[in-house]
Design a protein around this motif. Sequence first.
Motif, mmCIF file in Angstrom:
data_model
loop_
_atom_site.group_PDB
_atom_site.id
_atom_site.type_symbol
_atom_site.label_atom_id
_atom_site.label_comp_id
_atom_site.label_asym_id
_atom_site.label_seq_id
_atom_site.Cartn_x
_atom_site.Cartn_y
_atom_site.Cartn_z
ATOM 1 N N ALA B 290 -28.616 -57.556 -92.976
ATOM 2 C CA ALA B 290 -28.270 -56.794 -94.175
ATOM 3 C C ALA B 290 -27.011 -57.338 -94.844
ATOM 4 O O ALA B 290 -26.953 -57.477 -96.061
ATOM 5 C CB ALA B 290 -28.085 -55.324 -93.828
ATOM 6 N N LEU B 291 -25.999 -57.667 -94.046
ATOM 7 C CA LEU B 291 -24.735 -58.102 -94.637
ATOM 8 C C LEU B 291 -24.880 -59.417 -95.390
ATOM 9 O O LEU B 291 -24.435 -59.533 -96.523
ATOM 10 C CB LEU B 291 -23.662 -58.251 -93.562
ATOM 11 N N LEU B 293 -27.633 -60.775 -96.465
ATOM 12 C CA LEU B 293 -28.562 -60.601 -97.588
ATOM 13 C C LEU B 293 -27.836 -60.006 -98.775
ATOM 14 O O LEU B 293 -28.149 -60.286 -99.918
ATOM 15 C CB LEU B 293 -29.734 -59.690 -97.171
ATOM 16 N N ALA B 294 -26.859 -59.151 -98.518
ATOM 17 C CA ALA B 294 -26.145 -58.501 -99.605
ATOM 18 C C ALA B 294 -25.042 -59.397 -100.169
ATOM 19 O O ALA B 294 -24.355 -59.022 -101.093
ATOM 20 C CB ALA B 294 -25.547 -57.188 -99.137
ATOM 21 N N GLY B 295 -24.879 -60.585 -99.607
ATOM 22 C CA GLY B 295 -23.917 -61.509 -100.172
ATOM 23 C C GLY B 295 -22.490 -61.232 -99.747
ATOM 24 O O GLY B 295 -21.570 -61.328 -100.534
ATOM 25 N N LEU B 296 -22.301 -60.864 -98.489
ATOM 26 C CA LEU B 296 -20.939 -60.711 -97.975
ATOM 27 C C LEU B 296 -20.707 -61.880 -97.039
ATOM 28 O O LEU B 296 -21.572 -62.242 -96.253
ATOM 29 C CB LEU B 296 -20.807 -59.389 -97.229
ATOM 30 N N ARG B 313 -15.978 -61.186 -101.087
ATOM 31 C CA ARG B 313 -17.228 -61.012 -101.842
ATOM 32 C C ARG B 313 -17.318 -61.964 -103.024
ATOM 33 O O ARG B 313 -18.364 -62.090 -103.653
ATOM 34 C CB ARG B 313 -17.309 -59.574 -102.367
ATOM 35 N N TRP B 316 -20.006 -65.293 -103.528
ATOM 36 C CA TRP B 316 -21.368 -64.897 -103.785
ATOM 37 C C TRP B 316 -21.522 -64.380 -105.209
ATOM 38 O O TRP B 316 -22.483 -64.695 -105.905
ATOM 39 C CB TRP B 316 -21.726 -63.774 -102.819
ATOM 40 N N LEU B 317 -20.569 -63.575 -105.596
ATOM 41 C CA LEU B 317 -20.599 -62.995 -106.930
ATOM 42 C C LEU B 317 -20.565 -64.107 -107.965
ATOM 43 O O LEU B 317 -21.322 -64.074 -108.952
ATOM 44 C CB LEU B 317 -19.376 -62.077 -107.070
ATOM 45 N N ASN B 320 -23.866 -65.647 -108.176
ATOM 46 C CA ASN B 320 -24.765 -64.732 -108.876
ATOM 47 C C ASN B 320 -24.568 -64.784 -110.366
ATOM 48 O O ASN B 320 -25.522 -64.648 -111.137
ATOM 49 C CB ASN B 320 -24.488 -63.300 -108.406
#
Lengths: 477, 477
Positions: B290-291, B293-296, B313, B316-317, B320
Amino acid sequence: MTDVSRKTQESLQDTLLQVQRLLARHKLVEGMVHRQDMPRHDLVEKLVHKQHLAELSVKLERLHAADIAKILEALPQPERLTVWELVRAERDGDILLEVSDAVRESLLEHMDSHEIVAAAGRLDADELADLAPDLPEHVLSEVMSGLGEDERAQVQSALSYRENEVGSLMDFDMVTIRADVTLATVLRYLRRFQNLPKNTDKLFVVDRNRSLKGVLSLKRLILNAPQRSVGEVMAREMVTFSADDHVDDAANAFERYDLVSAPVLDSNQRVIGRLTVDDMVDVIRDESDALTLAGLMKGEDLFSSIWKSAKNRGPWLALNICTAFLASRVIGAFEATIAHLVALATLMPIVSGIGGNTGTQTMTLIIRGIALGQITGANAKRLILKELGIALLNGLLWGSVLGLIAWLLYHQVPLGLVMMSAMVLNLQVAALVGILVPLTMQRLGRDPAYGSSVLLTASTDSMGFFIFLGLATIFLT
Amino acid sequence: MTDVSRKTQESLQDTLLQVQRLLARHKLVEGMVHRQDMPRHDLVEKLVHKQHLAELSVKLERLHAADIAKILEALPQPERLTVWELVRAERDGDILLEVSDAVRESLLEHMDSHEIVAAAGRLDADELADLAPDLPEHVLSEVMSGLGEDERAQVQSALSYRENEVGSLMDFDMVTIRADVTLATVLRYLRRFQNLPKNTDKLFVVDRNRSLKGVLSLKRLILNAPQRSVGEVMAREMVTFSADDHVDDAANAFERYDLVSAPVLDSNQRVIGRLTVDDMVDVIRDESDALTLAGLMKGEDLFSSIWKSAKNRGPWLALNICTAFLASRVIGAFEATIAHLVALATLMPIVSGIGGNTGTQTMTLIIRGIALGQITGANAKRLILKELGIALLNGLLWGSVLGLIAWLLYHQVPLGLVMMSAMVLNLQVAALVGILVPLTMQRLGRDPAYGSSVLLTASTDSMGFFIFLGLATIFLT
């Protein structure tokens, strides 16, 4: 056997490949038998065919039940059934316990009643209770009627708990001793057993009412002088559970205190069962939020039929389509603005998309914090402030970058400012929703991972479009 | 102590609340002391202040190191440091081992060198190796110089493995015995120990070269007659690991075979260490996709500073934002078409959004399948066909529904048909990308969860817009 070292994962992958190769050869031969009608070849082909299956059967015989389970899970349905039929009937029960729910269903579908009864009849009470929900009713009642009175009561007790209660994972097999005997007596008593229950690292010390007085670890039993009494040597402080505790809490406790087994007590401190680390490992594995976050109803058999998979993923998809449609209607309300300035259509997905991404980051951390029991009312406010702060920072930073790009692309300063403001605002929405949705779910007593993702993107999409197009309508038209 | 039952999760939450309450009262008093200058009150306030801290200190004294770690993790930085200072120095090392990496960093920042040296000096070699990457260099070298030669070699050996190799989690503390002695001798030998290493469920039977010959479980040691020899009773078939095995594979093996401990061997079958289930449980917990996948970048301290979190973070941001910008440019290429028919801007996010969602479902299952070792070259093709089938089914079903709605909203049959076709095609793209991205990552030897999500939405967004607007340009203008 002199084969000391059994390599694990590597050999499982190897074994899987070997099984696949044997199955492929078997299928090839089967195909040839079907295609050609010359009778004199028939016998030869059949023999070769049989030989591959025999080879496979020997291979399976040597494998651990858990390995066979993993191989069954990695095979498509027809090959899976071929392998399943080759497994000795005595092992059916153990393997059924190891495979995932979805695969178990696919196997049970292809067994007839008496096979299932035979397989289930070989299991312990707690194992039978695990299997029970998947069994046809007449099979279950036939198996139950074959049990002794004690065991039947145990199965019924295990079945009376909900899936997320400790009682549903409880093991009834355990060794209890009295406090007033010596360690030497305990050792003599144990030597009468053929075997101890799995994961026995401690014995439970009870009084005549089965009330728990302490635990005696095998370690202390071995390290202390045999003439000492159990009461002197046992630990009186220990971790215990109630049957209605949440399994996630129990798994957290096993992790925190490095437990191998622990007693389950009723309200009178009487021992009614035992939890073991292997079941807790499964709980931790299943806790992984990735599946629910991605909108899957449950772990899915990799090779389930297209229909079944579509059914498993359908409800979530339908919900997603509803929220996507809602977001689309938000845009629809601003069609006049977009007609006036087409650039808006180009830029708006950036605002909504980045909102969704940052919101997911926040939400994932919060869900993890909840799962680990780290979030209380007292620190929730602080978390909200922190996340809003990060969102403000990111909004200002990336909003400026994107505002600048919008300005450079379309030569309109106001468009750039609208872009920036929308980013700042939508990231605030994303942070708030990312915290409040899982917290609210938790307060309502629901799994915070479940459905949070849909609610989050629904908010960040709709609000993203609304904020961006709304600001554009006010300032650009 | 007579307090037999220690409730776990419930009491941890309770304890956390109590600690928070004491801290709040302590802060209140502190605030009063600062605000008022009347000297005669000073003493009284200081006493009350001290009393709350004393109460807290007593409470902490009674808690398990793992519980203190959880409480530290759940407190914001200033309160965390107040509690940390109250903990007895002897327990610092144990607690540092239990907290998450991010929280450990925040605690070490506020300790001076000699405190860290003292805390680290109390640890075993493998524990010290766990801590080493977070320690300042001069502290580490000071601690290392205080170690015996053997222990120093062990720390260096543990540090030589990568984070995902079994060697990095290896424990050096273990009991080895010879095959030719009797069980009675083993029992006499063990009674000389004060304690056995944590999670000792079996002893390793070695020859004079430390080469592994078998394992003797405590269970068999206890159940068998004392006059039998180790060689007769020991198990010769067992699960062993190499120091360079992947920790995920080891964790899978512990789960599959319900292990509590297992030996780690070098290439000559010599025992060099031991893996235990508590470390494997942590691996399984951290494996949760989960972590990533969420981009952490990594597990984040709930109360780390806004700057630190933003840094965690950020990468990843940024990625994105690049992909969102790319998707936006795809739309930009079709501005003329959108200007011609604004409804397209309204409908296009549905196509891209649903693509992203279904693709994530597929990808999550594939990543899980890879993690469990269920996906081989032989079944990948079959999986692709299955996922394309499901995508076709969903595309036709929901494409029709949405096409119908588009037609009803805008009274244009061609628009409805474009909507439907775009849905069908984009779901095919989503299914393909959802499978191929993690499989390719795996083939390249990378973590399939890492970065897959960004690549997926980048594809489904850009392709979704391209397909929908492209079809619209061809058929509607």
